[in-house]
Design a protein around this motif. Sequence first.
Motif, mmCIF file in Angstrom:
data_model
loop_
_atom_site.group_PDB
_atom_site.id
_atom_site.type_symbol
_atom_site.label_atom_id
_atom_site.label_comp_id
_atom_site.label_asym_id
_atom_site.label_seq_id
_atom_site.Cartn_x
_atom_site.Cartn_y
_atom_site.Cartn_z
ATOM 1 N N VAL A 197 40.098 -8.233 -1.467
ATOM 2 C CA VAL A 197 39.245 -8.469 -2.637
ATOM 3 C C VAL A 197 39.039 -7.142 -3.357
ATOM 4 C CG1 VAL A 197 37.029 -9.361 -3.450
ATOM 5 C CG2 VAL A 197 38.095 -10.332 -1.388
ATOM 6 N N ARG A 198 39.284 -7.137 -4.647
ATOM 7 C CA ARG A 198 39.124 -5.939 -5.475
ATOM 8 C C ARG A 198 38.101 -6.252 -6.560
ATOM 9 N NH1 ARG A 198 43.967 -5.598 -6.740
ATOM 10 N NH2 ARG A 198 44.659 -4.163 -5.088
ATOM 11 N N VAL A 199 36.968 -5.513 -6.558
ATOM 12 C CA VAL A 199 35.839 -5.817 -7.444
ATOM 13 C C VAL A 199 35.546 -4.637 -8.362
ATOM 14 C CG1 VAL A 199 33.479 -6.682 -7.547
ATOM 15 C CG2 VAL A 199 34.884 -7.179 -5.544
ATOM 16 N N THR A 200 35.312 -4.946 -9.634
ATOM 17 C CA THR A 200 34.902 -3.932 -10.606
ATOM 18 C C THR A 200 33.395 -4.016 -10.798
ATOM 19 O OG1 THR A 200 37.015 -4.137 -11.764
ATOM 20 C CG2 THR A 200 35.201 -3.073 -12.956
ATOM 21 N N PRO A 201 32.654 -2.905 -10.683
ATOM 22 C CA PRO A 201 31.183 -2.948 -10.803
ATOM 23 C C PRO A 201 30.748 -3.450 -12.174
ATOM 24 C CG PRO A 201 31.930 -0.824 -9.959
ATOM 25 C CD PRO A 201 33.149 -1.545 -10.434
ATOM 26 N N PRO A 202 29.542 -4.021 -12.255
ATOM 27 C CA PRO A 202 29.013 -4.444 -13.556
ATOM 28 C C PRO A 202 28.683 -3.235 -14.426
ATOM 29 C CG PRO A 202 27.346 -4.694 -11.844
ATOM 30 C CD PRO A 202 28.619 -4.331 -11.142
ATOM 31 N N SER A 203 28.626 -3.456 -15.716
ATOM 32 C CA SER A 203 28.262 -2.379 -16.636
ATOM 33 C C SER A 203 26.752 -2.207 -16.666
ATOM 34 C CB SER A 203 28.765 -2.690 -18.053
ATOM 35 O OG SER A 203 30.171 -2.834 -18.063
ATOM 36 N N THR A 204 26.309 -1.013 -17.023
ATOM 37 C CA THR A 204 24.887 -0.754 -17.192
ATOM 38 C C THR A 204 24.371 -1.508 -18.416
ATOM 39 O OG1 THR A 204 25.456 1.247 -18.420
ATOM 40 C CG2 THR A 204 24.997 1.488 -16.067
ATOM 41 N N GLU A 205 23.065 -1.493 -18.613
ATOM 42 C CA GLU A 205 22.437 -2.239 -19.703
ATOM 43 C C GLU A 205 22.994 -1.838 -21.064
ATOM 44 O OE1 GLU A 205 20.308 -4.737 -19.798
ATOM 45 O OE2 GLU A 205 20.343 -4.904 -17.617
ATOM 46 N N ASP A 206 23.215 -0.547 -21.245
ATOM 47 C CA ASP A 206 23.722 -0.098 -22.547
ATOM 48 C C ASP A 206 25.245 -0.164 -22.630
ATOM 49 O OD1 ASP A 206 24.433 1.935 -20.845
ATOM 50 O OD2 ASP A 206 23.205 3.481 -21.813
ATOM 51 N N GLY A 207 25.895 -0.539 -21.522
ATOM 52 C CA GLY A 207 27.345 -0.673 -21.522
ATOM 53 C C GLY A 207 28.101 0.634 -21.550
ATOM 54 N N SER A 208 27.413 1.743 -21.354
ATOM 55 C CA SER A 208 28.068 3.048 -21.462
ATOM 56 C C SER A 208 28.824 3.441 -20.193
ATOM 57 C CB SER A 208 27.027 4.128 -21.771
ATOM 58 O OG SER A 208 26.041 4.169 -20.744
ATOM 59 N N SER A 209 28.487 2.836 -19.069
ATOM 60 C CA SER A 209 29.119 3.196 -17.806
ATOM 61 C C SER A 209 29.005 2.037 -16.830
ATOM 62 C CB SER A 209 28.468 4.458 -17.215
ATOM 63 O OG SER A 209 27.092 4.216 -16.956
ATOM 64 N N LYS A 210 29.513 2.235 -15.623
ATOM 65 C CA LYS A 210 29.417 1.231 -14.577
ATOM 66 C C LYS A 210 28.194 1.506 -13.699
ATOM 67 C CE LYS A 210 33.163 -0.942 -15.720
ATOM 68 N NZ LYS A 210 33.084 -2.315 -16.310
ATOM 69 N N GLU A 211 27.527 0.431 -13.299
ATOM 70 C CA GLU A 211 26.345 0.589 -12.459
ATOM 71 C C GLU A 211 26.752 0.975 -11.044
ATOM 72 O OE1 GLU A 211 22.173 -1.793 -11.477
ATOM 73 O OE2 GLU A 211 23.588 -2.504 -12.987
#
Length: 630
Positions: A183-197
């Motif tokens: 399983v390969r998972v990409t982290p969710p984006s932060t609230e402002d979408g500027s980076s990954k949480e």
Amino acid sequence: MIKRITFLLLILCSSMLFAESYLTNVEAEPGHASLNFAGSLKFYYDLPKPNLVKKAYLQVDIDGETKTFDSTVADSGFLSIDNSLSLAGEELYNAIKNTRSLEDSDDKSAADGTYTIRVRIELDTSSNNDDDDEDDDDDDVDDDNSSSVPEYAEKTIKVTFDNKPPKAPSAIEVEGGNQQMLVRVTPPSTEDGSSKEKIGVYHAKVTGIFKSKDTETQTTLEYDSIVDSDKYNQIWEFTVKGKDGYEFINNDEGSSSRAYTVEVTAEDLAGNSDEEASISVDASSVTTYGFWSNYKSQGGKDDGGFCFVATAGFGSYFHPSVELLREFRDSVLSNFELGKRFIAAYYKYGSYPAEIIKDSPMLRAASRTILMPLVVTAWFFTTVLGRILMISWLFLSAFFAFKSSRKALLALFFVLLLTVPAHDLSAKTRGNAIHGEASFTNLIYYPQIDSEINGTPFKDVAGPQLRWLPSFTFGLAIPTPYIRITFIGGIGYTRFKGRAMRSDGTRSTDRTTMHFIPLKAELKLRPVYDFPLYPYIAGGIDYYPWWVRDGGSTTENGGTFGLHGTIGLMLSLNWMDPSSSKKMKENGVVNTCLFVGYKFEKINDFWRNKSFDLSNKMKNNFEFGLVFEF
């Protein structure tokens, strides 16, 4: 006046420096120093002078105000190392709420933010000298400075208070392996979408039909994968396998009813997660082929098992003695009418005594004794070396039958004896000194496994990359005035790692590894003289134990015999640094040499067509290293 001000400044500066030495190595656990309302943190600290500590506690700065927590430790027998203070998320929330007059509610995110937590210790200052008498003596100033104890010492750590769960992961990919999936998972984006949480744990649920005790059951298996500290905000991979008595069922046909649903949610560093914020995909496990299975699928003939290694009894279809008898049956007996009749009679009546013998240790031992002459005969008829020895024995028997040839044989015998004079040999063996050598040998290695079949199963999995094969040898020598004869044993190790193959010829994510431990026994000859360059020759027998591991378990193992010969050149280092060589000789090392040799080898169970060919594929098969003679 100037002296008094200087003295006070010295006292102030030294107090600050000494305060640093009373509290050290302050760290938060977990190291990311994040928590939510339900979580907690521990602060570890060392005390170089624990006998001077009166109490220790935690403080926090909130909007310019300092709040002290109730978790005060006082007079509790402080230690020099690994003291700790705990901070609960609820304590921190209450301090924030009271300072900012927040309304109490289920949503604690109003208190989220980064806060400075202070670890403070109060010290016993009773030993300080209160005498303010001015003294111009520099030694007195130094004494006052060294005895001054500050009232407290403190260190700060930034702590993140977070109560908002992360969104669903941005993307998910699943690759099927053999009864497992990657399983390969990409982290969710932060609230402002500027980076990954930053994510600390991924929770996975796999739903589908699993195998349990030879039955198929629809169920859901749950997994937790903790993310490495350097991967918090990066793509994360983890493998899901069978558990709790359930195994994945490979779906090579691609049936939708045999697919699994993989659902993943994220948990941030503070411990927040939302089951509804998930991402899912359908995927299947598929059959893959590692080093051994890929080799067999492409027509490999090696049967595995440790060939030619005697054990306490036959007891196995793959025992070397049993294998020799099978080979003798197929290649010799089956070619004659009488042999065919014997084989037919054996299979007709042999099962009855076999049933009786297999349960009796005494009868098994007796049967091995009776069969041993037949096993030896089979070895002579079915192996190249056995045939050579048999032909040689027949030739010598015929040779001795003619009287006129005996003088030539005796002359050849004495010529061989002259290379090692008997008198010198006995003198060396009677001496107290032990002569020998030890060496570190290096070789670039790639086995010729693929050469025996129409295909490249080994290369498909391992790729074309060569491997370094280091080895260590040790030998005992018989030095003579003209030649140094050394009997040597050696051991090495190397491994090839790769990805298992799918049935369509593409690489899967399953890892497979093939290990080799080359063993050798050889005889080495080199001339004895004062010149620093020595040619040498060596030759002997090899045995390569090997094993294949797929998915953390051994899938097959075995061993392959062979022969080798080496011609090479040794360069003595003694003449380059006489002083160092003299010291080495005092410790028993009489000669240190660099060497390089060209190696001829054939590792295939003496040209047996049903064995691996583990000979080195390198055209320029050079070995090199360092040898110490003693």
